[in-house]
Design an enzyme around this catalytic site. Structure first.
Site, PDB file in Angstrom:
ATOM      1  N   SER A 192       0.870  -1.179   0.000  1.00 55.39           N
ATOM      2  CA  SER A 192       0.000   0.000   0.000  1.00 55.39           C
ATOM      3  C   SER A 192       0.899   1.217   0.000  1.00 55.39           C
ATOM      4  CB  SER A 192      -0.875   0.012   1.257  1.00 55.39           C
ATOM      5  OG  SER A 192      -1.555   1.254   1.365  1.00 55.39           O
TER       6      SER A 192
ATOM      7  N   TYR B  44      -1.196  -0.243  10.241  1.00 51.55           N
ATOM      8  CA  TYR B  44      -1.304  -0.591   8.824  1.00 51.55           C
ATOM      9  C   TYR B  44      -0.030  -0.173   8.075  1.00 51.55           C
ATOM     10  CZ  TYR B  44      -3.489  -1.035   4.197  1.00 51.55           C
ATOM     11  OH  TYR B  44      -3.791  -1.403   2.909  1.00 51.55           O
TER      12      TYR B  44
ATOM     13  N   LYS C 162       2.639  -2.557   5.959  1.00 52.59           N
ATOM     14  CA  LYS C 162       2.798  -2.453   4.502  1.00 52.59           C
ATOM     15  C   LYS C 162       4.229  -2.077   4.117  1.00 52.59           C
ATOM     16  CE  LYS C 162      -1.280  -3.810   3.311  1.00 52.59           C
ATOM     17  NZ  LYS C 162      -1.508  -5.017   2.510  1.00 52.59           N
TER      18      LYS C 162
HETATM   19  N1  LIG Z   1      -8.917  -0.645  -0.436  1.00 48.66           N
HETATM   20  C1  LIG Z   1      -7.869   0.151  -0.602  1.00 48.66           C
HETATM   21  O1  LIG Z   1      -8.021   1.378  -0.799  1.00 48.66           O
HETATM   22  C2  LIG Z   1      -6.476  -0.429  -0.543  1.00 48.66           C
HETATM   23  C3  LIG Z   1      -5.387   0.419  -0.790  1.00 48.66           C
HETATM   24  C4  LIG Z   1      -4.112  -0.091  -0.730  1.00 48.66           C
HETATM   25  C5  LIG Z   1      -3.917  -1.439  -0.441  1.00 48.66           C
HETATM   26  N2  LIG Z   1      -4.996  -2.258  -0.200  1.00 48.66           N
HETATM   27  C6  LIG Z   1      -4.723  -3.665   0.081  1.00 48.66           C
HETATM   28  O2  LIG Z   1      -5.419  -4.469  -0.852  1.00 48.66           O
HETATM   29  C7  LIG Z   1      -5.581  -5.790  -0.315  1.00 48.66           C
HETATM   30  C8  LIG Z   1      -6.998  -6.261  -0.543  1.00 48.66           C
HETATM   31  O3  LIG Z   1      -7.860  -5.527   0.299  1.00 48.66           O
HETATM   32  P1  LIG Z   1      -9.261  -4.962  -0.199  1.00 48.66           P
HETATM   33  O4  LIG Z   1      -9.120  -3.489  -0.287  1.00 48.66           O
HETATM   34  O5  LIG Z   1      -9.757  -5.716  -1.378  1.00 48.66           O
HETATM   35  O6  LIG Z   1     -10.145  -5.254   1.107  1.00 48.66           O
HETATM   36  P2  LIG Z   1     -11.306  -6.339   1.360  1.00 48.66           P
HETATM   37  O7  LIG Z   1     -11.562  -6.320   2.833  1.00 48.66           O
HETATM   38  O8  LIG Z   1     -12.447  -6.087   0.449  1.00 48.66           O
HETATM   39  O9  LIG Z   1     -10.604  -7.689   0.936  1.00 48.66           O
HETATM   40  C9  LIG Z   1      -9.659  -8.333   1.763  1.00 48.66           C
HETATM   41  C10 LIG Z   1     -10.020  -9.798   1.838  1.00 48.66           C
HETATM   42  O10 LIG Z   1      -9.089 -10.434   2.711  1.00 48.66           O
HETATM   43  C11 LIG Z   1      -9.795 -11.360   3.508  1.00 48.66           C
HETATM   44  N3  LIG Z   1      -9.052 -11.662   4.732  1.00 48.66           N
HETATM   45  C12 LIG Z   1      -8.940 -10.935   5.862  1.00 48.66           C
HETATM   46  N4  LIG Z   1      -8.212 -11.592   6.776  1.00 48.66           N
HETATM   47  C13 LIG Z   1      -7.832 -12.753   6.195  1.00 48.66           C
HETATM   48  C14 LIG Z   1      -7.071 -13.857   6.639  1.00 48.66           C
HETATM   49  N5  LIG Z   1      -6.551 -13.895   7.885  1.00 48.66           N
HETATM   50  N6  LIG Z   1      -6.882 -14.890   5.793  1.00 48.66           N
HETATM   51  C15 LIG Z   1      -7.427 -14.887   4.548  1.00 48.66           C
HETATM   52  N7  LIG Z   1      -8.170 -13.874   4.082  1.00 48.66           N
HETATM   53  C16 LIG Z   1      -8.371 -12.811   4.894  1.00 48.66           C
HETATM   54  C17 LIG Z   1     -11.133 -10.684   3.778  1.00 48.66           C
HETATM   55  O11 LIG Z   1     -12.129 -11.603   4.168  1.00 48.66           O
HETATM   56  C18 LIG Z   1     -11.416 -10.019   2.437  1.00 48.66           C
HETATM   57  O12 LIG Z   1     -12.189 -10.845   1.584  1.00 48.66           O
HETATM   58  C19 LIG Z   1      -5.177  -5.682   1.164  1.00 48.66           C
HETATM   59  O13 LIG Z   1      -3.874  -6.193   1.335  1.00 48.66           O
HETATM   60  C20 LIG Z   1      -5.192  -4.190   1.421  1.00 48.66           C
HETATM   61  O14 LIG Z   1      -4.352  -3.840   2.481  1.00 48.66           O
HETATM   62  C21 LIG Z   1      -6.259  -1.780  -0.260  1.00 48.66           C
END
Ligand SMILES: NC(=O)c1ccc[n+]([C@@H]2O[C@H](COP(=O)([O-])OP(=O)(O)OC[C@H]3O[C@@H](n4cnc5c(N)ncnc54)[C@H](O)[C@@H]3O)[C@@H](O)[C@H]2O)c1
Length: 285
Positions: free
Chosen positions: A141, A155, A159
């Site tokens: 991130s 967080y 990251k």
């Molecule tokens: N949403 C944003 O703006 C953003 C920005 C930068 C990075 N990210 C990163 O993107 C990645 C995906 O996140 P997202 O935004 O799609 O969020 P999201 O919550 O929609 O998806 C994350 C998924 O991970 C699953 N999860 C959580 N804990 C878990 C575990 N212990 N084992 C297996 N699965 C698990 C959740 O059930 C969920 O389905 C993450 O690493 C997040 O940090 C997101």
């Protein structure tokens, strides 16, 4: 990994948000897709939205669970070519990082950092041993990966660690047939479930005191508007396309073009090079 058709992709956190979008993008290229997630409801939704994929329960925080997932995938598909260590959580922030409960730190580190390591440990040895082309994508991130937002310290720390782990992996895998990428989803936030990640907090890391009530992405956008800001979102499908392209091109940094991001990268590098205090630390929206 020019050729994706018929190959096997595993995506953790694949039940929703970016992970499911990655699964759809890989499936659209003819890949056999395995979506792994800890949330049963998310897996059910994924099964409905991507019926051609295999959706399996697995907890990235638990090495045994990831090993069992790998055993099952290799037994079923015979190989894994693309591994996306994508599952991530964002524990709701406390006012000060020293007041953030240890359960928050442990949960964030277990899922976001050890989760990536567990995925690598479970899958990579067999990917290497197969002698076939492969690729590992770790989801980082901009917060922490590029410069931290101090008010979201847990967080950000996790990251930053993902980026360093991924750089080390790249250095160690040079000269092999396994490519590596560090993914910075964006350039804007994604309208996903990450902001309500508390729903997946395990009991062993339960808070002693009630934390802030998590806000959905839309509620955050609303709060930004109330402060005269214009919230912007990047569609998850766009990020998934960037990942497919990067895997095909064997590109390490999956960092979408953004003047704001570039300015942060420069400001941090300048601060280091001039030994001056960090002037790039920013607040959460
Ligand atoms: N949403 C944003 O703006 C953003 C920005 C930068 C990075 N990210 C990163 O993107 C990645 C995906 O996140 P997202 O935004 O799609 O969020 P999201 O919550 O929609 O998806 C994350 C998924 O991970 C699953 N999860 C959580 N804990 C878990 C575990 N212990 N084992 C297996 N699965 C698990 C959740 O059930 C969920 O389905 C993450 O690493 C997040 O940090 C997101």
């Amino acid at each position: 990994m020019r050729e994706l058709d018929g190959r096997v992709a595993v995506v953790t956190g694949g039940g929703g948000g970016l992970g499911l979008a990655l699964g759809k993008a890989f499936a659209a290229r003819g890949m056999r897709v395995v979506l792994a997630d800890v949330e049963e409801a998310a897996l059910d939704k994924a099964r409905a939205e991507l019926p051609g994929a295999t959706a399996l329960a697995a907890d990235v925080a638990d090495q045994d669970s990831m090993d069992a997932l790998a055993d099952r995938v290799f037994a079923t598909h015979g190989a894994v070519h693309v591994l996306c260590n994508n599952a991530g959580v964002g524990p709701s922030a406390a006012p000060w990082l020293w007041e953030q409960e240890l359960g928050d730190w442990r949960w964030g580190l277990e899922v976001n950092v050890l989760g990536v390591l567990h995925g690598v440990r479970a899958f990579l040895p067999r990917m290497l041993a197969s002698g076939e082309d492969g690729h590992v994508v770790n989801t980082a991130s901009g917060n922490g990966g590029i410069a931290p937002i101090p008010s979201a310290a847990v967080y950000a720390v996790t990251k930053a660690a993902v980026v360093t782990l991924t750089e080390c992996l790249k250095g160690q895998l040079d000269g092999t047939r396994i490519g590596v990428s560090a993914l910075f989803p964006g350039p804007h936030m994604l309208r996903t479930g990450i902001f309500t990640a508390e729903r997946n907090r395990p009991a062993r890391h339960a808070r002693a005191q009630a934390g802030p009530v998590p806000r959905t992405a839309d509620e955050i956008a609303e709060a930004m508007r109330a402060h005269g800001l214009t919230p912007e979102f990047t569609p998850v499908e766009d990020v998934a396309e960037q990942v497919v392209e990067a895997v095909r091109a064997d590109r390490f940094w999956i960092l979408p073009p953004s003047d704001r991001t570039d300015a942060l990268v420069r400001a941090r590098a300048d601060s280091l090079l001039t030994r001056s205090d960090p002037a790039y630390l920013r607040e959460a929206p």
